[in-house]
Design an enzyme around this catalytic site. Sequence first.
Site, PDB file in Angstrom:
ATOM      1  N   ARG A  66      42.942 -11.007 -10.544  1.00  0.00           N
ATOM      2  CA  ARG A  66      42.976  -9.564 -10.245  1.00  0.00           C
ATOM      3  C   ARG A  66      44.363  -9.012 -10.588  1.00  0.00           C
ATOM      4  O   ARG A  66      44.502  -7.905 -11.079  1.00  0.00           O
ATOM      5  CB  ARG A  66      42.710  -9.320  -8.748  1.00  0.00           C
ATOM      6  N   HIS A 110      32.067  11.484  -6.395  1.00  0.00           N
ATOM      7  CA  HIS A 110      31.001  10.684  -5.800  1.00  0.00           C
ATOM      8  C   HIS A 110      29.759  11.571  -5.673  1.00  0.00           C
ATOM      9  O   HIS A 110      29.868  12.724  -5.213  1.00  0.00           O
ATOM     10  CB  HIS A 110      31.418  10.140  -4.425  1.00  0.00           C
ATOM     11  N   GLU A 181      28.552  17.916  -9.788  1.00  0.00           N
ATOM     12  CA  GLU A 181      29.623  17.067 -10.325  1.00  0.00           C
ATOM     13  C   GLU A 181      30.396  17.733 -11.454  1.00  0.00           C
ATOM     14  O   GLU A 181      31.647  17.761 -11.455  1.00  0.00           O
ATOM     15  CB  GLU A 181      29.034  15.748 -10.836  1.00  0.00           C
TER      16      GLU A 181
HETATM   17  C1  GRF Z   1      27.368   9.752 -11.900  1.00  0.00           C
HETATM   18  O1  GRF Z   1      26.285   9.756 -10.993  1.00  0.00           O
HETATM   19  C2  GRF Z   1      28.659   9.941 -11.126  1.00  0.00           C
HETATM   20  O2  GRF Z   1      28.484  10.715  -9.965  1.00  0.00           O
HETATM   21  C3  GRF Z   1      28.996   8.580 -10.713  1.00  0.00           C
HETATM   22  O3  GRF Z   1      28.719   7.806 -11.879  1.00  0.00           O
HETATM   23  C4  GRF Z   1      27.538   8.357 -12.514  1.00  0.00           C
HETATM   24  C5  GRF Z   1      27.691   8.361 -14.013  1.00  0.00           C
HETATM   25  O4  GRF Z   1      28.665   9.279 -14.362  1.00  0.00           O
HETATM   26  N1  GRF Z   1      30.367   8.513 -10.261  1.00  0.00           N
HETATM   27  P1  GRF Z   1      29.052   9.585 -15.916  1.00  0.00           P
HETATM   28  O5  GRF Z   1      27.833  10.194 -16.574  1.00  0.00           O
HETATM   29  O6  GRF Z   1      29.416   8.262 -16.550  1.00  0.00           O
HETATM   30  O7  GRF Z   1      30.183  10.538 -15.817  1.00  0.00           O
END
Ligand code: GRF
Length: 209
Positions: A66, A110, A181
């Site tokens: 890590r 999120h 989002e």
């Molecule tokens: C989405 O549901 C986002 O909320 C989560 O990851 C998923 C994919 O996001 N964090 P993206 O299309 O790769 O931005």
Amino acid sequence: MLKIGVLVSGGGTNLQAILDAMERGSIRDASIEVVVSNKTNAYALERAKKHGIPTRCISPKDYDSRQAFSEALSEALSAFQVDLIVLAGYLVILPEGIIRSYAGRIINIHPSLIPSFCGDGFYGLKVHEAALQRGVRVTGATVHFVDEGTDTGPILLQKAVEVRSGDTPQVLQRRVMEEAEWIILPKAIDLIAHGKVRVEDGKAILLEQ
Ligand code: GRF
């Protein structure tokens, strides 16, 4: 100019929302300096390349420890002089060393209204499956600062989205992306770029919007 590093693992629709917001002027005084993924085949990397943004693929699987992964990621971020780390569909737990070095300078999107449907195991479609299983009438998305926990940092922005009868997890995910989002993540970045956010006593304070 706020220099941003975006960390991705998947399709990159949130990255695309940031790029589009920058192009239309909804995000000002900020630039994406690098997009980093743990997956070589993440379509988000293609989206970055189309915009001439440098990309890096840094996966924990490629390192013996890590610590080694943390150092590689940290080197990439500092090489591009990143001020703000944006986790946009990033499915790797950030090493504590990075969370400490970038305290107060990491945000995550999120796909629920935290504290609902968040924490270990709640990501992607699983979040929406849980919301439908519980029968909530309203869900949404949250932008929060990242601390050592999972989805536990100060909440910056939230936006509610209605759940409709007959929704499948996929249909609900798409509505949450489109109606929440892709709106609050760019807005959060613009607020930070203009110094309109402060964290005090574990709470994000929004100065005049
Ligand atoms: C989405 O549901 C986002 O909320 C989560 O990851 C998923 C994919 O996001 N964090 P993206 O299309 O790769 O931005």
